[in-house]
Write a protein that holds these residues in place. Structure first.
Motif, PDB file in Angstrom:
ATOM      1  N   ALA A  67      -3.988 100.859  56.028  1.00  0.00           N
ATOM      2  CA  ALA A  67      -3.319 101.356  55.330  1.00  0.00           C
ATOM      3  C   ALA A  67      -3.481 103.019  55.145  1.00  0.00           C
ATOM      4  CB  ALA A  67      -3.753 100.635  53.641  1.00  0.00           C
ATOM      5  N   THR A  68      -4.798 103.371  55.167  1.00  0.00           N
ATOM      6  CA  THR A  68      -5.072 104.778  55.140  1.00  0.00           C
ATOM      7  C   THR A  68      -5.306 105.635  56.192  1.00  0.00           C
ATOM      8  OG1 THR A  68      -7.397 104.286  54.838  1.00  0.00           O
ATOM      9  CG2 THR A  68      -6.266 104.280  52.948  1.00  0.00           C
ATOM     10  N   GLY A  69      -5.471 104.906  57.586  1.00  0.00           N
ATOM     11  CA  GLY A  69      -5.756 105.676  58.801  1.00  0.00           C
ATOM     12  C   GLY A  69      -7.233 106.185  58.908  1.00  0.00           C
ATOM     13  N   GLU A  70      -7.954 105.824  57.939  1.00  0.00           N
ATOM     14  CA  GLU A  70      -9.266 106.147  57.974  1.00  0.00           C
ATOM     15  C   GLU A  70     -10.055 105.560  59.178  1.00  0.00           C
ATOM     16  OE1 GLU A  70     -13.484 106.052  55.538  1.00  0.00           O
ATOM     17  OE2 GLU A  70     -11.650 105.242  54.673  1.00  0.00           O
ATOM     18  N   VAL A  71     -10.598 106.366  60.220  1.00  0.00           N
ATOM     19  CA  VAL A  71     -11.492 105.568  61.137  1.00  0.00           C
ATOM     20  C   VAL A  71     -12.705 105.053  60.559  1.00  0.00           C
ATOM     21  CG1 VAL A  71     -12.696 106.037  63.316  1.00  0.00           C
ATOM     22  CG2 VAL A  71     -10.857 107.476  62.761  1.00  0.00           C
ATOM     23  N   LEU A  72     -12.748 103.598  60.757  1.00  0.00           N
ATOM     24  CA  LEU A  72     -14.068 103.184  60.173  1.00  0.00           C
ATOM     25  C   LEU A  72     -15.191 102.942  61.071  1.00  0.00           C
ATOM     26  CD1 LEU A  72     -12.095  99.810  58.585  1.00  0.00           C
ATOM     27  CD2 LEU A  72     -12.720 102.196  57.382  1.00  0.00           C
ATOM     28  N   HIS A  73     -14.804 102.992  62.330  1.00  0.00           N
ATOM     29  CA  HIS A  73     -15.793 103.041  63.515  1.00  0.00           C
ATOM     30  C   HIS A  73     -15.370 103.651  64.598  1.00  0.00           C
ATOM     31  CE1 HIS A  73     -19.312 101.738  65.639  1.00  0.00           C
ATOM     32  NE2 HIS A  73     -18.519 101.331  66.538  1.00  0.00           N
ATOM     33  N   GLY A  74     -15.897 104.217  65.336  1.00  0.00           N
ATOM     34  CA  GLY A  74     -15.466 104.862  66.841  1.00  0.00           C
ATOM     35  C   GLY A  74     -16.455 104.657  67.913  1.00  0.00           C
ATOM     36  N   ALA A 449     -16.554  90.057  67.077  1.00  0.00           N
ATOM     37  CA  ALA A 449     -16.965  89.474  65.749  1.00  0.00           C
ATOM     38  C   ALA A 449     -18.519  89.856  65.487  1.00  0.00           C
ATOM     39  CB  ALA A 449     -16.716  88.194  65.578  1.00  0.00           C
ATOM     40  N   GLU A 450     -19.569  89.660  66.393  1.00  0.00           N
ATOM     41  CA  GLU A 450     -20.893  90.020  66.412  1.00  0.00           C
ATOM     42  C   GLU A 450     -20.936  91.621  66.165  1.00  0.00           C
ATOM     43  OE1 GLU A 450     -23.573  86.782  68.708  1.00  0.00           O
ATOM     44  OE2 GLU A 450     -22.833  88.343  69.838  1.00  0.00           O
ATOM     45  N   ALA A 451     -20.172  92.355  66.891  1.00  0.00           N
ATOM     46  CA  ALA A 451     -20.257  93.841  66.691  1.00  0.00           C
ATOM     47  C   ALA A 451     -19.895  93.913  65.366  1.00  0.00           C
ATOM     48  CB  ALA A 451     -19.288  94.406  67.920  1.00  0.00           C
ATOM     49  N   ARG A 452     -18.783  93.568  64.727  1.00  0.00           N
ATOM     50  CA  ARG A 452     -18.269  94.276  63.489  1.00  0.00           C
ATOM     51  C   ARG A 452     -19.317  93.687  62.371  1.00  0.00           C
ATOM     52  NH1 ARG A 452     -12.347  94.177  62.347  1.00  0.00           N
ATOM     53  NH2 ARG A 452     -11.340  94.854  64.220  1.00  0.00           N
ATOM     54  N   GLU A 453     -19.730  92.550  62.524  1.00  0.00           N
ATOM     55  CA  GLU A 453     -20.927  92.178  61.555  1.00  0.00           C
ATOM     56  C   GLU A 453     -22.356  92.959  61.504  1.00  0.00           C
ATOM     57  OE1 GLU A 453     -23.550  88.351  60.362  1.00  0.00           O
ATOM     58  OE2 GLU A 453     -22.103  88.223  62.182  1.00  0.00           O
ATOM     59  N   ARG A 454     -22.273  93.389  62.852  1.00  0.00           N
ATOM     60  CA  ARG A 454     -23.463  94.515  62.981  1.00  0.00           C
ATOM     61  C   ARG A 454     -23.104  96.028  62.595  1.00  0.00           C
ATOM     62  NH1 ARG A 454     -24.176  93.433  67.829  1.00  0.00           N
ATOM     63  NH2 ARG A 454     -22.958  94.999  68.707  1.00  0.00           N
ATOM     64  N   HIS A 455     -21.967  96.357  62.372  1.00  0.00           N
ATOM     65  CA  HIS A 455     -21.826  97.624  61.761  1.00  0.00           C
ATOM     66  C   HIS A 455     -21.058  97.533  60.606  1.00  0.00           C
ATOM     67  CE1 HIS A 455     -22.228  99.875  65.558  1.00  0.00           C
ATOM     68  NE2 HIS A 455     -21.579  98.636  66.199  1.00  0.00           N
ATOM     69  N   GLY A 456     -20.984  96.387  59.786  1.00  0.00           N
ATOM     70  CA  GLY A 456     -20.331  96.330  58.472  1.00  0.00           C
ATOM     71  C   GLY A 456     -19.112  96.170  58.275  1.00  0.00           C
TER      72      GLY A 456
END
Length: 527
Positions: A67-74, A449-456
């Motif tokens: 929606a916003t284009g904000e980078v959540l993780h890179g 999925a594990e990586a996403r959980e690890r980074h919240g």
């Protein structure tokens, strides 16, 4: 020049090895372990499972808010000490990459077993369907040295009258009692009597023979059931899964699981009359009826068939009943899914020139400047290959037949290292069970999925986020010192996986049978 290119061009060995008096690999190991990025390098190698030929990638991957284009993780490889990311090569052959071949073997095991026991999207009721484990072999193209046993006693290889000789003046038999590792096993008694042309042409048509067998199997089942093939197809679906295995004589044979389903596949129960007896009765007649004729040639024509040796065994639910257990069959097929022709004494890489594909010319009038018209990779010579004499003659026969116009479609030169075989090592019918692609996708999704959980981060599949990536190839493989350390990492990872697998198997056996199966230690072998 980027970091990744520098990594390959100058490993720090070169002239330093000569000046110090130490081997190149030792200098490179010392350079590696004292490198500030060594710990990160180890973690990347471990993540690949100790891959022998990892791919180096450079680029970035971003997870952004849709929606916003904000980078959540890179993640960017420019942040890595070495400027690249290591990913596994994914090669299935154990002779090329032991680590990736283990993953392929495990995936094949899950695929085969899912079609026998259920799971991975296949209902467990499939285990009640009629199944058989069938082995199809190549015919004889001349006597070869073999190991014969009876009652635990090793017998003479090929006992014949000692005075009897072939037309070339060589003994017609062999009275040796060969050991299991004897290099003579699989070699012809007389190479001049052996039909190398017929053997190579059979090998090149093995895939066509298998296809004809699957068609003939359906016709024979319909005939045995007393109905037309069209009517039979409305009531029963025949599902297959097979793997090719090289024999010592250099020819493949096929191990196959054949299963009868209802018309909708594994989720559909077949009619009561489509039982195990019908399945077994149909196999032998179907094998005998299959024939493939080679293209017309000045050398003659061959009517290619399956060999006389045919093995048909029932597949049962447990090891306490006569027959083969589902786990034993799945393990046996998975074991050979990672093998190549190297078991026959040949090489595991292509011999043909990549520019001209072995033809020796780029067009009708222009010869290949890379191989100078030989069709071989630059620097290769058939007489200098590190192969057995029998494999060399098979390869040379591929090369000679590949130059003939009538055999162009067989592509014998590009497949000479496989002794002419160009089919799939493992394959299955569409509705047998899951696919290797689905298994790989499930594994990738689990790790993501594990990586996403690890980074919240939001759960995988959440439409509120997008994944944007840009990657480019930046090299492959290791330096000499890195290869040594990577092999040590591979062995550690493999040992850990083996322990975890054995524990999981013990738990499964206890849950299913109330005790550990006594046959689990030999699951890769069939009685």
């Amino acid at each position: 020049m980027g970091k990744e290119e520098q990594h390959h061009d100058s490993p720090g060995a070169g002239g330093g090895a000569v000046q110090s008096g130490h081997p190149e690999w030792m200098i490179d190991v010392m350079r590696l372990v004292n490198d500030p990025g060594y710990d990160r390098w180890r973690s990347m190698v471990a993540a690949t499972g100790g891959c022998a030929h990892p791919i180096h990638l450079a680029g970035e991957s971003l997870i952004v808010d849709a929606a916003t284009g904000e980078v959540l993780h890179g993640y960017r490889t420019t942040d890595e000490v070495r400027g690249h990311l290591l990913v596994a090569c994914g090669n299935r052959r154990a002779s090329v990459c032991p680590s990736c071949s283990k993953v392929y073997q495990a995936d094949t095991f899950q695929l085969i077993r899912a079609g026998l026991s259920g799971g991975k999207g296949t209902p467990e009721t499939v285990s009640a369907h009629p199944r058989a484990f069938v082995t199809l072999t190549a015919p004889s193209f001349g006597p070869v040295h073999t190991r014969r046993e009876k009652g635990g006693t090793v017998r003479a290889c090929r006992p014949r009258n000692r005075d009897k000789v072939c037309e070339h003046g060589r003994p017609a038999g062999c009275h040796f009692r060969h050991e299991s590792g004897d290099e003579q096993l699989g070699q012809p008694i007389c190479a001049d009597c052996y039909d190398y042309t017929g053997a190579v042409l059979w090998q090149a048509h093995a895939g066509a023979l298998w296809h004809r067998f699957t068609l003939e199997m359906r016709r024979t089942l319909a005939s045995e059931a007393g109905m037309s093939r069209a009517e039979f197809g409305k009531r029963v679906r025949v599902s297959f899964a097979k793997v090719a295995e090289y024999q010592r004589r250099g020819l493949v044979h096929f191990h196959a699981v054949i299963r009868l389903d209802g018309p909708e596949g594994s989720a559909d129960v077949p009619p009561a009359w489509a039982d195990h007896g019908l399945l077994v009765r149909a196999v032998a007649p179907a094998v005998r009826r299959v024939t493939v004729r080679t293209p017309a040639s000045g050398l003659g024509r061959w009517d290619l068939t399956w060999g006389d040796q045919l093995d048909i065994r029932p597949i049962v639910l447990g090891s306490s009943v006569g027959g083969l257990s589902e786990r034993a069959v799945a393990s046996y097929i998975a074991k050979y899914a990672t093998k190549g022709a190297e078991a026959s004494g040949t090489v595991d890489h292509r011999l043909s020139c990549p520019a001209c594909k072995g033809r020796g010319r780029l067009s009708l009038t222009a010869s290949c400047g890379r191989c100078y018209g030989t069709g071989l990779k630059p620097g290769l010579h058939l007489d200098a290959l590190p192969v057995s004499e029998h494999a060399r003659r098979m390869i040379r026969t591929c090369w000679e037949l590949g130059a003939r116009r009538e055999f162009t479609a067989l592509r014998l030169r590009p497949w000479a290292h496989m002794l002419g075989f160009r089919g799939h090592f493992s394959s299955k019918s569409r509705r047998y069970s899951t696919t290797l692609g689905d298994l790989r996708q499930a594994r990738a999704a689990h790790r993501a999925a594990e990586a996403r959980e690890r980074h919240g981060l939001p759960l995988l599949g959440d439409e509120s986020t997008l994944v944007l990536g840009h990657w480019r190839f930046a090299g492959s493989g290791y330096t000499s010192g890195e290869a040594i350390m990577a092999e040590d990492i591979r062995r550690r990872v493999q040992a850990a996986r083996m322990i975890a697998s054995e524990r999981a198997e013990q738990i499964e056996q206890i849950e299913q049978f109330g005790t550990e199966s006594p046959h689990s230690a030999n699951e890769g072998e069939l009685p």
